[in-house]
Scaffold this active site. Structure first.
Site, short mmCIF file in Angstrom:
data_model
loop_
_atom_site.label_atom_id
_atom_site.label_comp_id
_atom_site.label_asym_id
_atom_site.label_seq_id
_atom_site.Cartn_x
_atom_site.Cartn_y
_atom_site.Cartn_z
N PHE A 15 0.82 -1.21 0.00
CA PHE A 15 0.00 0.00 0.00
C PHE A 15 0.86 1.26 0.00
O PHE A 15 0.49 2.30 -0.55
CB PHE A 15 -0.89 -0.04 1.25
CG PHE A 15 -1.44 1.28 1.71
CD1 PHE A 15 -2.66 1.75 1.23
CD2 PHE A 15 -0.75 2.05 2.64
CE1 PHE A 15 -3.18 2.96 1.67
CE2 PHE A 15 -1.27 3.26 3.08
CZ PHE A 15 -2.48 3.71 2.59
N SER A 16 2.04 1.17 0.63
CA SER A 16 2.81 2.36 0.97
C SER A 16 3.29 3.16 -0.23
O SER A 16 3.27 4.39 -0.21
CB SER A 16 4.03 1.97 1.83
OG SER A 16 3.61 1.35 3.02
N THR A 60 8.29 -4.43 6.06
CA THR A 60 7.13 -5.31 6.11
C THR A 60 7.60 -6.76 6.11
O THR A 60 8.81 -7.05 6.17
CB THR A 60 6.16 -5.01 4.95
OG1 THR A 60 4.93 -5.71 5.18
CG2 THR A 60 6.74 -5.40 3.60
N LYS A 64 10.22 -7.83 9.79
CA LYS A 64 9.98 -6.92 10.91
C LYS A 64 10.80 -7.29 12.15
O LYS A 64 11.17 -6.42 12.94
CB LYS A 64 8.50 -6.88 11.27
CG LYS A 64 7.64 -6.17 10.24
CD LYS A 64 6.21 -6.03 10.72
CE LYS A 64 5.36 -5.25 9.73
NZ LYS A 64 4.00 -5.00 10.23
N ASN A 85 8.75 -1.64 12.04
CA ASN A 85 8.19 -1.40 10.71
C ASN A 85 8.56 -0.03 10.15
O ASN A 85 8.16 0.31 9.05
CB ASN A 85 6.68 -1.60 10.70
CG ASN A 85 5.93 -0.46 11.36
OD1 ASN A 85 6.36 0.06 12.39
ND2 ASN A 85 4.81 -0.06 10.78
N ALA A 132 2.70 -8.83 13.61
CA ALA A 132 1.67 -7.81 13.84
C ALA A 132 0.92 -8.06 15.15
O ALA A 132 0.46 -7.12 15.80
CB ALA A 132 0.69 -7.79 12.68
#
Length: 247
Positions: A15-16, A60, A64, A85, A132
């Site tokens: 997404f980044s 990512t 991480k 991250n 996460a």
């Protein structure tokens, strides 16, 4: 031109890059954001060598945790979580580069879930035990919610999926999915919890954002639960990363 980027493998789902390049264009910031798809974390040294104008990196999966030994220091959150991250670049005397590991996962998650929490939300189930999940655990702890991991095996988890009884489901009214189950294109998958025990008192939060509504969320909504996906968390993480790089 300043350069920022993302390290991970694979990066097809990232997404980044789009987010930051659109931000740079709309705000007329002389910078670019690049994906660095590396097959081994040791290749980070090559990335740093080949791109001396790098000013910061996101990290990512699957790096991480693996990136930590290559960093010079960690923030308290990153150290407690055991995952990084965001990497902040600091240049000291004679231009010596120092890499500081941050964790903006916890920032984004806390800011996203906090408005949905009520006094009755005192216990949470975290589905999955990956990187996460650690940020979710510490984020919930900081918000006053006790959390327990759920996994297929007992190792590193408080419960297995088979142990989720109606009594447990009644006590644990916050359920956070940190697994990839339900992510596009496998949208017909979801964590194996007893959804018949989910009701209006429950909050089901999915870190996934593609699709907008996962099967985990949709099934919870059908039972009257409040549901939320991870898109807002992702946006808040990105804003937090930009703040880290520029302060």
């Amino acid at each position: 031109m300043k350069k920022y980027g993302l390290i991970g493998y694979p990066l097809g789902h990232s997404f980044s890059r789009n987010f930051f390049n659109q931000k740079f264009q709309s705000e007329k910031i002389d910078a670019e954001y690049v994906n660095f798809e590396i097959k081994n974390i040791k290749e980070l040294k090559d990335v740093l060598h080949d791109h001396p104008n790098l000013c910061g990196l996101n990290v990512t999966l699957p790096y991480k945790t693996a990136v930590i030994p290559l960093l010079d220091d960690l923030t308290e959150n990153a150290r407690n979580i055991g995952a990084v991250n965001v990497i902040k670049f600091k240049r000291g005397h004679f231009g010596k580069l120092k890499l500081i590991g941050h964790n903006s996962d916890i920032t984004g998650f806390k800011q996203s879930i906090e408005p949905l929490l009520y006094a009755s939300h005192t216990k949470a189930l975290i589905l999955g035990t990956g990187g996460a999940s650690k940020a979710v655990f510490h984020g919930l702890k900081q918000l006053g919610v006790g959390a327990t991991y759920v996994s297929r095996t007992k190792q590193n988890a408080g419960f297995t999926y088979d142990e989720l009884t109606p009594a447990i489901m009644e006590q644990y009214t916050v359920i956070v999915n940190t697994t990839p189950l339900g992510m596009y294109p496998k949208v017909d998958e979801c964590p194996n919890i007893p959804y018949e025990c989910v009701g209006p008192d429950h909050l089901l939060y999915d870190l996934l954002y593609n699709p907008d509504e996962t099967l985990f969320m949709r099934t919870g909504k059908e039972r009257g639960a409040v549901v939320k996906n991870g898109l807002e968390m992702l946006l808040l993480q990105a804003f937090a990363a930009w703040d880290i790089w520029n302060r």
